[in-house]
Design a protein around this motif. Structure first.
Motif, PDB file in Angstrom:
ATOM      1  N   THR A  40     -29.516 -11.120  12.832  1.00  0.00           N
ATOM      2  CA  THR A  40     -30.492 -11.229  11.743  1.00  0.00           C
ATOM      3  C   THR A  40     -29.857 -11.924  10.550  1.00  0.00           C
ATOM      4  O   THR A  40     -28.805 -11.510  10.066  1.00  0.00           O
ATOM      5  CB  THR A  40     -30.996  -9.831  11.316  1.00  0.00           C
ATOM      6  N   GLU A  41     -30.492 -12.972  10.074  1.00  0.00           N
ATOM      7  CA  GLU A  41     -29.921 -13.740   8.968  1.00  0.00           C
ATOM      8  C   GLU A  41     -30.173 -13.035   7.636  1.00  0.00           C
ATOM      9  O   GLU A  41     -31.213 -12.420   7.418  1.00  0.00           O
ATOM     10  CB  GLU A  41     -30.533 -15.142   8.935  1.00  0.00           C
ATOM     11  N   SER A  42     -29.194 -13.151   6.768  1.00  0.00           N
ATOM     12  CA  SER A  42     -29.315 -12.558   5.444  1.00  0.00           C
ATOM     13  C   SER A  42     -30.223 -13.412   4.570  1.00  0.00           C
ATOM     14  O   SER A  42     -30.498 -14.572   4.875  1.00  0.00           O
ATOM     15  CB  SER A  42     -27.942 -12.442   4.787  1.00  0.00           C
ATOM     16  N   ASP A  43     -30.699 -12.797   3.500  1.00  0.00           N
ATOM     17  CA  ASP A  43     -31.376 -13.577   2.461  1.00  0.00           C
ATOM     18  C   ASP A  43     -30.320 -14.328   1.652  1.00  0.00           C
ATOM     19  O   ASP A  43     -29.140 -13.955   1.642  1.00  0.00           O
ATOM     20  CB  ASP A  43     -32.180 -12.648   1.554  1.00  0.00           C
ATOM     21  N   MET A  44     -30.731 -15.395   1.000  1.00  0.00           N
ATOM     22  CA  MET A  44     -29.811 -16.192   0.175  1.00  0.00           C
ATOM     23  C   MET A  44     -30.483 -16.480  -1.158  1.00  0.00           C
ATOM     24  O   MET A  44     -31.463 -17.218  -1.232  1.00  0.00           O
ATOM     25  CB  MET A  44     -29.483 -17.509   0.879  1.00  0.00           C
ATOM     26  N   TYR A  45     -29.976 -15.842  -2.220  1.00  0.00           N
ATOM     27  CA  TYR A  45     -30.494 -16.066  -3.571  1.00  0.00           C
ATOM     28  C   TYR A  45     -32.015 -15.952  -3.639  1.00  0.00           C
ATOM     29  O   TYR A  45     -32.702 -16.807  -4.203  1.00  0.00           O
ATOM     30  CB  TYR A  45     -30.034 -17.422  -4.102  1.00  0.00           C
ATOM     31  N   GLY A  46     -32.547 -14.886  -3.040  1.00  0.00           N
ATOM     32  CA  GLY A  46     -33.970 -14.604  -3.151  1.00  0.00           C
ATOM     33  C   GLY A  46     -34.848 -15.260  -2.126  1.00  0.00           C
ATOM     34  O   GLY A  46     -36.074 -15.066  -2.141  1.00  0.00           O
ATOM     35  N   SER A  47     -34.260 -16.026  -1.207  1.00  0.00           N
ATOM     36  CA  SER A  47     -35.033 -16.695  -0.165  1.00  0.00           C
ATOM     37  C   SER A  47     -34.584 -16.225   1.210  1.00  0.00           C
ATOM     38  O   SER A  47     -33.478 -15.715   1.371  1.00  0.00           O
ATOM     39  CB  SER A  47     -34.871 -18.210  -0.268  1.00  0.00           C
ATOM     40  N   GLY A  48     -35.452 -16.400   2.204  1.00  0.00           N
ATOM     41  CA  GLY A  48     -35.130 -16.010   3.571  1.00  0.00           C
ATOM     42  C   GLY A  48     -36.119 -14.984   4.087  1.00  0.00           C
ATOM     43  O   GLY A  48     -36.760 -14.257   3.313  1.00  0.00           O
ATOM     44  N   ALA A  49     -36.240 -14.939   5.407  1.00  0.00           N
ATOM     45  CA  ALA A  49     -37.266 -14.102   6.028  1.00  0.00           C
ATOM     46  C   ALA A  49     -37.134 -12.630   5.669  1.00  0.00           C
ATOM     47  O   ALA A  49     -38.136 -11.944   5.430  1.00  0.00           O
ATOM     48  CB  ALA A  49     -37.218 -14.278   7.550  1.00  0.00           C
TER      49      ALA A  49
END
Length: 370
Positions: A40-49
């Motif tokens: 599962t990918e992390s969020d990055m600076y407020g963006s991401g699933a």
């Protein structure tokens, strides 16, 4: 009983602690991450699933166009009031004198944003429509905390809440909800979150109180409000590279515990009845309106600590881990119920309150003297 044992130690050793969901330890995080795909990918600076999906889920649940995940409620609420203040062109905001922003944030609203709080009502009751009527027309925003924690979790009647909302809209005053415990009051009001939030222009909710997550908050409102809050979030240093260690537990426990809020509330009503059946004890409010309430005792702090430590050791029931000295004598503490209460055997609970009643009555006789 070990005379050197503190109340906190006795509570922590008790087999049946009454309040909360459980210990705040690493297991809270581990449980939330069980079953999560390691890819599962992390969020990055407020963006991401991971963050965007949760924000949409909460916006829908609260009935608002948009929602933004924040690392803390302190940050989210100061930003909400700053946005409404800037838009009105007025530094004046209003709230209860025991509001979190007033007593727990080191004057952050004044020092960081130069806002001018107006304190409404007094320290014994909630804000009511007559207080809103008395506000000047230059007030940018009114903050209402539901429930008002520092006075035992009291609430205005729902009709009074509707009246305050209408008054604010008539006068162009934005209404912001400090809903740190919003989920916990829905059973009492008999309303959905969206129905309550429809009365407000913006809403803050917490994920570590009744929900029992690690940390984090949601700020919800109109699309342009949410977009502006993201800019302020970056300015406050809250736009961390990744917030998923908070978001995943928030989502997990939100979905697990929201259906239990009705039971937590019913448990609080039951428990308050046991307290009010003891001589020298009373709850505030007398009948809870959420899963929390305050207990007030005639006994002084040191006596109460000794009583509760003894009850925990003899019965295994931990009623509280702390006691505060009362401002005008006696003592008090807060009760907040969650998953643990269901695991306390009823016969043990009844015995604990039998002992509490006798101990408080005995303490009162000793205090009165011969």
């Amino acid at each position: 009983m070990d005379d050197n044992m503190t109340l906190k130690q006795a509570f922590e050793r008790s087999a049946y602690p009454v309040g909360g969901h459980g210990r705040r330890n690493a297991e809270v995080l581990l449980e939330a991450f069980r079953g999560i795909d390691g890819e599962t990918e992390s969020d990055m600076y407020g963006s991401g699933a991971v963050i965007e999906r949760f924000q949409v889920e909460l916006a829908d649940f609260l009935g608002k166009p948009a929602a933004v995940f924040f690392p803390s409620g302190t940050m989210a609420q100061q930003i909400a009031l700053r946005i409404w203040s800037d838009r009105r062109g007025s530094a004046k905001v209003a709230y209860h004198p025991l509001c979190h922003l007033e007593i727990h944030e080191q004057n952050g609203l004044r020092e960081l944003h130069r806002l001018e709080p107006i304190l409404l009502a007094d320290k014994t009751r909630t804000v009511l429509p007559q207080d809103v009527v008395a506000l000047g027309d230059d007030v940018a925003c009114l903050l209402l905390e539901l429930p008002q924690r520092e006075i035992g979790g009291q609430l205005p009647d729902y009709a009074e809440l509707e009246a305050m909302s209408a008054l604010c809209r008539e006068r162009g005053i934005k209404l912001h909800l400090d809903g740190a415990r919003l989920f916990e009051i829905l059973p009492y009001y008999g309303k959905t979150a969206a129905e309550v939030c429809a009365l407000f222009d913006s809403v803050y909710i917490s994920f570590y109180k009744g929900i029992g997550g690690i940390a984090g908050a949601i700020l919800a409102g109109p699309e342009d409000f949410a977009a502006e809050s993201k800019i302020w979030k970056r300015r406050h240093g809250g736009d961390l590279i990744s917030l998923y260690p908070y978001i995943i537990p928030a989502a997990h426990y939100f979905r697990e515990r929201m259906p239990k809020m009705e039971q937590y509330y019913r448990d609080a009503v039951e428990l308050a009845g046991l307290y009010n059946g003891c001589r020298g004890a009373a709850t505030r409010p007398e009948t809870p309106v959420s899963n929390m309430f305050h207990v007030h005792l005639d006994a002084p702090k040191e006596t109460a600590e000794r009583i509760f430590a003894g009850i925990a050791e003899r019965t295994g029931v931990g009623l509280t881990a702390y006691v505060n000295a009362g401002a005008e004598g006696g003592s008090n503490y807060e009760v907040s119920l969650g998953d643990r209460y269901a695991g306390v055997p009823k016969e043990k609970l009844r015995e604990a309150f039998r002992q509490l009643d006798e101990a408080l009555a005995s303490a009162a006789k000793e205090e009165a003297g011969p």
